[in-house]
Design an enzyme around this catalytic site. Sequence first.
Site, PDB file in Angstrom:
ATOM      1  N   TYR A 131      32.155  41.868  41.814  1.00 14.18           N
ATOM      2  CA  TYR A 131      30.812  41.358  41.398  1.00 14.18           C
ATOM      3  C   TYR A 131      30.699  39.747  41.588  1.00 14.18           C
ATOM      4  O   TYR A 131      29.779  39.213  41.370  1.00 14.18           O
ATOM      5  CB  TYR A 131      30.720  41.412  39.486  1.00 14.18           C
ATOM      6  CG  TYR A 131      30.931  42.995  38.999  1.00 14.18           C
ATOM      7  CD1 TYR A 131      30.877  43.947  40.023  1.00 14.18           C
ATOM      8  CD2 TYR A 131      31.160  43.206  37.728  1.00 14.18           C
ATOM      9  CE1 TYR A 131      31.053  45.442  39.436  1.00 14.18           C
ATOM     10  CE2 TYR A 131      31.251  44.285  37.317  1.00 14.18           C
ATOM     11  CZ  TYR A 131      30.990  45.587  38.028  1.00 14.18           C
ATOM     12  OH  TYR A 131      30.986  46.799  37.630  1.00 14.18           O
ATOM     13  N   HIS A 170      38.880  49.992  41.088  1.00 12.68           N
ATOM     14  CA  HIS A 170      37.513  50.347  40.961  1.00 12.68           C
ATOM     15  C   HIS A 170      37.112  51.476  41.512  1.00 12.68           C
ATOM     16  O   HIS A 170      36.130  52.240  40.830  1.00 12.68           O
ATOM     17  CB  HIS A 170      36.884  49.148  41.842  1.00 12.68           C
ATOM     18  CG  HIS A 170      35.471  48.873  41.358  1.00 12.68           C
ATOM     19  ND1 HIS A 170      35.046  47.428  41.381  1.00 12.68           N
ATOM     20  CD2 HIS A 170      34.116  49.545  40.857  1.00 12.68           C
ATOM     21  CE1 HIS A 170      33.706  47.444  40.773  1.00 12.68           C
ATOM     22  NE2 HIS A 170      33.245  48.676  40.407  1.00 12.68           N
TER      23      HIS A 170
END
Length: 280
Positions: free
Chosen positions: A52, A110
């Site tokens: 991110y 992730h």
Amino acid sequence: MPDAIPTIPLNDGTHMPAVGFGTYKLNGADGVATMVRALHNGYRLLDSAFNYENEGAVGAALRKSGVPRDEIRVTSKLPGRRHAYDRALATIEESLYRTGLDHLDIYLIHWPNPQTGLYVEAWQALVEARRRGLVRTIGVCNFLPEHLDRIILETGVAPAINQIELHPYFPQAPQRDYDSSHAIVTQAWSPLGRANDLLGHATIADIARQHGRSIAQVILRWQVQLGTVPLPKATSDARQVENRSIFDFALTAADMDTITALGRKDGRLADQDPSRYEEF
Ligand SMILES: NC(=O)c1ccc[n+]([C@@H]2O[C@H](COP(=O)([O-])OP(=O)(O)OC[C@H]3O[C@@H](n4cnc5c(N)ncnc54)[C@H](OP(=O)(O)O)[C@@H]3O)[C@@H](O)[C@H]2O)c1
């Protein structure tokens, strides 16, 4: 401000808030300001990721908020291109440098990226990072039962958390059953369907009217009553407060069934089936 957000226990003896705050797309000074507001509005779990590119903003928000460090849970996530054992450990260290924290509360893989096939190594690196005190709680995202079976079998360590796509169009019953039968808490990503047509859905609107709540609140309450932890992202104070004000009402069993019945076989938002989708 409403009461503190309740916490739920994890299988490693720690606790986590029953609703967290999503930070995807919250970057730079505006992102810091939004996260500071979230902390002031009572959120105590910030869900970030290496990819991110906002771990620095998360650390800045935490310091700027004035909220004591030990009251906040910071999550980050290992990207697919860093699954190899040594690279994974260096990435976790880099996450610490980026946040400016001396430990991360939660670290997750992730995506499993099964074709790449290094997720067991990545899991071994998370286990080692926890042993070294770099992270407190370790878990995964987007893992299917076959991926979970494999890391548990090969390392003997079960994750505390599995963070998966979960909203009324994709209720994930089999995966939730697997997770709970292995004492793994399921977190819900894109819990509001990333603000798609769910937020105007007539069936959920009916239920919302009966409870005097908003559609977003009913969806998030449904997730809590399923035993999952939603991670809504919202920018304004009004929406942030709305999304966390879900612990003073309850849906009926019939409401729960009605919302779950909106699920579709192909209900994913962007066709990201972890058995074939890979993210790096
Ligand atoms: N592990 C993974 O692979 C993965 C993948 C995706 C996401 N995530 C995590 O999950 C978090 C949440 O998912 P998401 O950000 O994709 O989507 P989401 O939380 O389902 O939806 C966010 C959208 O809903 C709007 N919204 C929020 N509250 C609202 C309300 N009460 N009424 C109307 N609209 C509202 C937001 O608008 P405003 O911002 O304008 O308020 C934003 O456009 C992410 O931020 C990230 O932390 C993880």
